[in-house]
Every structure is written in C-alpha cells, then in structure tokens.
Design a protein around this motif. Sequence first.
Motif, PDB file in Angstrom:
ATOM      1  N   ILE A  18     -10.817  -4.358   2.192  1.00 43.71           N
ATOM      2  CA  ILE A  18     -10.368  -3.964   3.533  1.00 43.71           C
ATOM      3  C   ILE A  18      -9.662  -2.614   3.489  1.00 43.71           C
ATOM      4  O   ILE A  18      -9.822  -1.783   4.380  1.00 43.71           O
ATOM      5  CB  ILE A  18      -9.443  -5.047   4.113  1.00 43.71           C
ATOM      6  CG1 ILE A  18     -10.230  -6.353   4.292  1.00 43.71           C
ATOM      7  CG2 ILE A  18      -8.837  -4.600   5.439  1.00 43.71           C
ATOM      8  CD1 ILE A  18      -9.360  -7.542   4.643  1.00 43.71           C
ATOM      9  N   GLY A  19      -8.873  -2.383   2.449  1.00 43.62           N
ATOM     10  CA  GLY A  19      -8.166  -1.107   2.333  1.00 43.62           C
ATOM     11  C   GLY A  19      -7.138  -1.142   1.225  1.00 43.62           C
ATOM     12  O   GLY A  19      -7.000  -2.133   0.497  1.00 43.62           O
ATOM     13  N   ARG A  20      -6.422  -0.056   1.078  1.00 42.52           N
ATOM     14  CA  ARG A  20      -5.412   0.092   0.026  1.00 42.52           C
ATOM     15  C   ARG A  20      -4.017  -0.118   0.601  1.00 42.52           C
ATOM     16  O   ARG A  20      -3.622   0.536   1.577  1.00 42.52           O
ATOM     17  CB  ARG A  20      -5.487   1.488  -0.588  1.00 42.52           C
ATOM     18  CG  ARG A  20      -4.391   1.747  -1.622  1.00 42.52           C
ATOM     19  CD  ARG A  20      -4.504   3.118  -2.249  1.00 42.52           C
ATOM     20  NE  ARG A  20      -3.451   3.316  -3.223  1.00 42.52           N
ATOM     21  CZ  ARG A  20      -2.365   4.087  -3.036  1.00 42.52           C
ATOM     22  NH1 ARG A  20      -2.220   4.732  -1.899  1.00 42.52           N
ATOM     23  NH2 ARG A  20      -1.448   4.201  -3.978  1.00 42.52           N
ATOM     24  N   ALA A  21      -3.256  -1.033   0.009  1.00 38.63           N
ATOM     25  CA  ALA A  21      -1.849  -1.216   0.376  1.00 38.63           C
ATOM     26  C   ALA A  21      -1.055  -0.056  -0.215  1.00 38.63           C
ATOM     27  O   ALA A  21      -1.083   0.163  -1.425  1.00 38.63           O
ATOM     28  CB  ALA A  21      -1.332  -2.555  -0.141  1.00 38.63           C
ATOM     29  N   PHE A  22      -0.364   0.677   0.640  1.00 36.67           N
ATOM     30  CA  PHE A  22       0.304   1.891   0.149  1.00 36.67           C
ATOM     31  C   PHE A  22       1.807   1.907   0.378  1.00 36.67           C
ATOM     32  O   PHE A  22       2.518   2.726  -0.199  1.00 36.67           O
ATOM     33  CB  PHE A  22      -0.319   3.140   0.791  1.00 36.67           C
ATOM     34  CG  PHE A  22      -0.103   3.256   2.285  1.00 36.67           C
ATOM     35  CD1 PHE A  22       0.907   4.047   2.788  1.00 36.67           C
ATOM     36  CD2 PHE A  22      -0.921   2.578   3.175  1.00 36.67           C
ATOM     37  CE1 PHE A  22       1.104   4.165   4.164  1.00 36.67           C
ATOM     38  CE2 PHE A  22      -0.746   2.683   4.538  1.00 36.67           C
ATOM     39  CZ  PHE A  22       0.280   3.465   5.038  1.00 36.67           C
ATOM     40  N   VAL A  23       2.332   0.980   1.197  1.00 34.80           N
ATOM     41  CA  VAL A  23       3.776   0.995   1.436  1.00 34.80           C
ATOM     42  C   VAL A  23       4.232  -0.394   1.888  1.00 34.80           C
ATOM     43  O   VAL A  23       3.512  -1.119   2.575  1.00 34.80           O
ATOM     44  CB  VAL A  23       4.155   2.056   2.503  1.00 34.80           C
ATOM     45  CG1 VAL A  23       3.553   1.719   3.868  1.00 34.80           C
ATOM     46  CG2 VAL A  23       5.673   2.193   2.621  1.00 34.80           C
ATOM     47  N   ILE A  24       5.451  -0.769   1.447  1.00 29.71           N
ATOM     48  CA  ILE A  24       6.120  -1.974   1.942  1.00 29.71           C
ATOM     49  C   ILE A  24       6.985  -1.546   3.119  1.00 29.71           C
ATOM     50  O   ILE A  24       7.790  -0.625   3.002  1.00 29.71           O
ATOM     51  CB  ILE A  24       6.999  -2.609   0.848  1.00 29.71           C
ATOM     52  CG1 ILE A  24       6.178  -2.926  -0.407  1.00 29.71           C
ATOM     53  CG2 ILE A  24       7.661  -3.883   1.365  1.00 29.71           C
ATOM     54  CD1 ILE A  24       7.039  -3.306  -1.610  1.00 29.71           C
ATOM     55  N   VAL A  25       6.831  -2.215   4.264  1.00 31.86           N
ATOM     56  CA  VAL A  25       7.582  -1.818   5.466  1.00 31.86           C
ATOM     57  C   VAL A  25       8.589  -2.875   5.909  1.00 31.86           C
ATOM     58  O   VAL A  25       9.416  -2.607   6.790  1.00 31.86           O
ATOM     59  CB  VAL A  25       6.622  -1.512   6.631  1.00 31.86           C
ATOM     60  CG1 VAL A  25       5.779  -0.287   6.326  1.00 31.86           C
ATOM     61  CG2 VAL A  25       5.727  -2.713   6.960  1.00 31.86           C
TER      62      VAL A  25
END
Length: 318
Positions: free
Chosen positions: A261-268
């Motif tokens: 689906i995509g790349r996890a790039f940040v914890i929010v």
Amino acid sequence: MSTGSARGGGHWTKTVGGDVRSEPEGTGPEQSRPSAAADDPDERSQASDAGAEPAQGPSKKGKKQGSFWKELPVLIGVALVLALIIKTFVVQAFYIPSESMENTLLVGDRVLVNKLVYHTRDIERGDVVVFSGLDSWDLEVDYAEPSNPVSKVLRAIGSTFGVVPGEKDYIKRVIGVPGDRVRCCDAQSRITVNGVPLDEKSYLYTDPETGEQNKPSDIPFDATVGKGQLWVMGDHRELSHDSRNHRGDPGGGTIPVSRVIGRAFVIVWPLDRIDTLPIPKTFDKAAAAAFPVALGLIGAVPITLIRRVGAGGRHVGA
C-alpha cells in the motif's frame, strides 16, 4: 425708503428709512410666526420619526447563523470527500494493532503511509511498508466481528482514517527485494543479504525491563526473492508472523510488490512518540553488495548476444 434685516452676533438689525434698529435674537420675523408643526402633535411625531434611524428588518446576525447551519453539512461533506481523495491517492493513516514491530512501533501508535513514493522510486531494503494480506496471511490479532450494521459502518470509517486497525493490513520491514538471497543465520547468528550480514541492533526488539534483545531469528531460512516479490519481517521477531511463517505460499513466504500500500514514514500519535522512520544504515551495505551483481547481469546480456551472433555466423558460413 428701504427696509431690510440681517442676523448678526445674536441680534437682529432692522433698517427702517435711515434708522438702524437692533432687536434681540428670537424676536425676528421668522420667530414671530408660530410653527404649525409645534402646535400639531401628529406633525411633531412625524418630525421626530424623520430624525430617527429607519427600522431594520430581521436581524442580520440571525440570518448569518441560519446560513451557517445550512452550509455546515455541505462543508463536512466536502471535507470528507477531500480526506478520502487524499487517503486513496496520497497519504493514509494506519493504526498499529500488534506487538510485531516493537520497539520501533508500539500498539496504539498511528503512522502515516506515503502512497506516492513507490511511483517515483523502487521499494528499498529497510523500508517499513504496509501491505494487504487479504486471503493469504493469517491474522496477528483477533478481532470481534461487529454485531450490527451500524457498528460495521463505524468500523469501516475508523479503519479508513486510521482510528481502528484494518483486519487484513500488515506492517513489516523489508529485508530482501527481488533478486536478493536472504539467509539465517551465519556463524554469528546474523541474517545475511547477498552474503552481507545485517547489524540489526538499532531496531530489533529489546525488553525494556531486562535489556535482552531478540535474536535475528529462531527459524532458519535460505530464500532467493523472486521477481515482483519482497521478503519482510517484523522487528519483534519472537511475536511477528512474517515471511518466515509463510513458507508454503507460492512466493515461498515473500509478498507481492503489488500488495504494498505504501511506506510508513512517520509516527504521528501519540504526541510523545512523534518520530520519523528512516532506513537503517546497515542496509546500505546489502545494497552495495547487490549492485555489482546487477551490473554483471546487465553486462552479460550483450556478451550473450555477441556469442549467439558469432555462432550464427559460423553456421551460415559453413
């Protein structure tokens, strides 16, 4: 004989013949005539009303408030449509439901997933990716089935916006990309990619109480990642269901790139855990080791063609 009058300094001056007479103000000809408006109550009322501001219609504030409440559903609808468009094509929030990526990601964390990045570059070793395991991977967390249609709708909306976990969405770290050989373990119990050992101390799960760190893997494996496939593993190796546990799949435990689906790039979320998810540097060495192999494959193509052409020429010449 001339007769005239003029106002000046609070007095009237009146000329009769050659004489000039002064009279106090208020006794002149204008003041000497009684005002009809002063005697008529109706006219006094009209004169008073003429000096007042015109009466206003319905309150403008009331109109604005009524207009706001009418427009509010439209604004909410537009906001939801924009959010769905962004979620579908650009960035989506995901809820972390399991312990499989600890300590990198904790249960209850929310991450943002970039859906555009892999349209501009290939998936890289070390990327944390979200992918769909629908019809192929077992659930890592048991979910209670919603008991009524309303609950199902609310759950679907919550999953869409990353408030509740999706039932078939997984998040793992990419260890091997197409063409890589991934093995466990070498003499020092390390995972190797293309013969290069990975130093995974920066992201493998560490028990916060004892300080003990997971082993790279208790399950031995030796796999070559096929075309269009990925070898993925969780950072908490003792609790993660990943490529090691799905060896019976057609891809030998790998997942299709098309399912990413995509790349996890940040914890929010939560706020005290806001952080980025960079690629660990240890994967640079694995990438460097794979580069000469790729060049060798590219170089082998023209050499093979030359040999075939040469063999064809000899055959024709014969």
